[in-house]
Scaffold this motif. Structure first.
Motif, PDB file in Angstrom:
ATOM      1  N   ASP A 117       4.911 -25.893 -31.430  1.00  0.00           N
ATOM      2  CA  ASP A 117       5.904 -26.029 -32.491  1.00  0.00           C
ATOM      3  C   ASP A 117       7.173 -26.636 -31.912  1.00  0.00           C
ATOM      4  O   ASP A 117       7.418 -26.572 -30.692  1.00  0.00           O
ATOM      5  CB  ASP A 117       6.212 -24.669 -33.129  1.00  0.00           C
ATOM      6  N   ASP A 119      11.246 -26.537 -33.072  1.00  0.00           N
ATOM      7  CA  ASP A 119      12.295 -26.083 -33.989  1.00  0.00           C
ATOM      8  C   ASP A 119      13.535 -26.934 -33.769  1.00  0.00           C
ATOM      9  O   ASP A 119      14.092 -26.965 -32.660  1.00  0.00           O
ATOM     10  CB  ASP A 119      12.616 -24.605 -33.758  1.00  0.00           C
ATOM     11  N   LYS A 292       5.994 -32.525 -38.320  1.00  0.00           N
ATOM     12  CA  LYS A 292       7.435 -32.499 -38.580  1.00  0.00           C
ATOM     13  C   LYS A 292       8.075 -33.854 -38.320  1.00  0.00           C
ATOM     14  O   LYS A 292       8.945 -34.300 -39.084  1.00  0.00           O
ATOM     15  CB  LYS A 292       8.104 -31.429 -37.734  1.00  0.00           C
TER      16      LYS A 292
END
Length: 419
Positions: A117, A119, A292
Motif C-alpha cells: 500500500d 498512503d 492509486k
C-alpha cells in the motif's frame, strides 16, 4: 519544510533480521549508502531520511519466494511501514516510484518483497484524477441506475472496419450501454483507427437518432508516442466519440499524464501487464497500491476482472480490487467506475452483486458471454440483464430462468447452475 510523510507498506521476507533489513531499505532509499558519509548530517537526515515506522511480524516460510543460494530457512516475514518525508519525494509520480519502489527490489538480502500500500498526504490531491468517473460515465451513457451493461468487439483481432461496424449495429440494437475495442486492437494495417472510427460513429449516431440512446464506444487509441496517441484522441473526438481504451502499462505514467491533461474523452483503462507485477503472492505489488497512481493520473473506468474470471485471478482478489477502486483516496470524485470483466456472462451476476455489497455502480463487460450466446447477441445481452434483475431482487438464477428463456439458454450452455 513539510512535516507530512508518504507511508509505504512493504511485505518483506529474509533469512536475516527483518528490522535490520528494513532500516537498510529506509537508509538506501533516502540519504544513506553502504558506508558512513561525512555530509549525511543530522540536518540532512532530519529533512530527507526515511525511517521505519512499524514492523508487523507474519508467519515465517521454510522456502524463499525467489531462489536464495546464500540463505537458509526459516525465512522471516513482516509487513513493514517506511515513512518518506515529502521534502524528499514531492508530488511527482516518477520520483515516488523511483524512491519508494524501484530500488527496493534490488536490495541485497531480500528473498521476497511486495509493495502492499501507499498512503499519500493531502498535497498529492494536486493530481487531476478522473475527469468523468462513475457519475460522468453514467451521464454519457444515459444510464441513471443499475449496472451498465457492456460488450467487446469479437473476434478481438481480424475484423475489417465495415465488418466491425456491422457488429456494432447488432450490439446497439441488442441494448448495450457501452462497446469497446479489445485492448489488442489499436491501429493495425487491416483496421486503421481513423477508418474504424469513420465506419463506427455513423452507426452510433443512427442508433441514437432512432432510439434516443447514445451508446458509448471506446476506441483503442494507445501509442508509445504521446503525440501519436493525442492525434488518435483527436480523430475520435472529431467524429463525435466519447471514450477511449487506454493500455495504461503500455503508455506509462508520462503518457497517461500527457493524455489526461488534454483529453476530452472518457478514459477506459485496461491494466494488461499488471499480472507481471502481482502474480507471485510474495513479490511485486498489490493492486491496492498500484491502482492509486493511475486514479490520480486520471483513469475514468478501471477494468478489474470479475467473479470466476477466465484468467488466473481468484475471486477474493477481485473483491478486494473492487473495494480498492471504490474507496476514495482524497474524495469520492477520485473513484473511477469499476469495470467487471474477463469471461463474464449472467452466471456471475448474483455472486458479483453479493460480494460487492449489493453494488449496482459498476460496468458489467461481457465479450464471449454476449457474442457466444446460442440465441444470438441480443439474447446474450437480455440474458445478462435478466441475471442482474435476479440478483438485485434476491432471486436465484435457476428460478428466474424459468420464465426467461435467454437466461435459461445461457445456463444450459455455460453450465453454472449454482446460483
Amino acid at each position: 519544510m513539510s512535516a507530512r510523510q508518504i507511508n509505504v507498506t512493504y511485505r518483506l521476507e529474509t533469512s536475516g533480521d527483518i528490522a535490520a533489513l528494513a532500516a537498510k531499505i529506509a537508509s538506501d532509499q533516502s540519504t544513506g549508502t553502504f558506508t558512513e558519509l561525512p555530509n549525511e548530517t543530522a540536518d540532512v537526515r532530519a529533512r530527507c531520511a526515511a525511517r521505519v515506522a512499524s514492523i508487523t511480524p507474519l508467519p515465517h516460510s521454510d522456502t524463499p519466494a525467489i531462489p536464495d543460494p546464500n540463505g537458509h530457512g526459516p525465512y522471516h516475514r513482516a509487513d513493514v511501514v517506511i515513512s518518506y518525508p515529502m521534502d524528499a519525494v514531492g508530488t511527482d509520480i516518477a520520483a515516488l516510484v523511483t524512491i519508494t519502489i524501484g530500488g527496493v527490489y534490488a536490495v541485497k538480502g531480500l528473498s521476497g518483497v511486495r509493495v502492499m500500500d501507499i498512503d499519500l498526504p493531502p498535497e498529492w490531491s494536486c493530481h487531476p484524477g478522473p475527469q468523468f468517473g462513475m457519475q460522468g460515465s453514467r451521464d454519457l451513457m444515459g444510464v441513471t441506475d443499475g449496472p451498465m451493461i457492456a460488450s467487446i468487439i469479437k473476434p478481438s483481432l481480424g475484423l475489417l472496419p465495415d465488418a466491425t461496424a456491422e457488429v456494432v449495429a447488432q450490439l446497439c440494437a441488442a441494448g448495450v450501454d457501452f462497446i469497446k475495442d479489445d485492448e489488442k486492437l489499436m491501429s493495425p494495417a487491416y483496421s486503421p483507427l481513423e477508418a474504424r472510427v469513420k465506419a463506427i460513429m455513423p452507426v452510433i449516431r443512427a442508433h441514437e437518432d432512432k432510439t434516443g440512446k447514445r451508446v458509448m464506444y471506446a476506441f483503442g487509441i494507445s501509442a508509445a508516442d504521446p503525440d501519436t496517441m493525442m492525434r488518435n484522441h483527436d480523430i475520435v473526438r472529431a467524429h463525435g466519440g466519447t471514450a477511449a481504451v487506454v493500455n495504461i502499462n503500455s503508455i506509462g505514467y508520462g503518457g497517461m499524464s500527457f493524455l489526461r491533461k488534454r483529453s476530452e474523452l472518457c478514459l477506459h483503462a485496461h491494466r494488461n501487464g499488471w499480472d507481471i507485477l502481482t502474480r507471485h503472492p510474495r513479490l511485486g505489488m498489490e493492486f491496492r497500491a498500484y491502482q492509486k497512481l493511475w486514479r490520480l493520473l486520471g483513469v475514468d473506468q478501471f477494468q478489474i476482472n470479475g467473479i470466476r474470471a477466465k484468467y488466473w485471478e481468484p475471486d477474493d482478489s477481485f473483491v478486494q480490487s473492487f473495494k480498492d477502486v471504490t474507496t476514495p483516496i482524497f474524495s469520492p470524485k477520485d473513484c473511477p467506475l469499476p469495470v467487471v470483466c474477463s469471461g463474464q456472462w449472467g452466471g456471475q451476476a448474483v455472486d458479483t452483486f453479493k460480494r460487492t455489497g449489493g453494488s449496482l455502480d459498476l460496468m458489467y463487460l461481457a465479450g464471449g458471454g454476449v457474442h457466444g450466446h446460442p440465441m444470438g447477441m441480443a439474447a446474450g445481452v437480455r440474458a445478462i440483464r435478466q441475471a442482474w434483475d435476479a440478483a438485485s431482487t434476491g432471486q436465484t438464477l435457476i428460478d428466474y430462468a424459468k420464465d426467461h428463456p435467454e437466461l435459461a439458454a445461457a445456463l444450459r450452455k455455460w453450465g453454472d447452475t449454482s446460483q
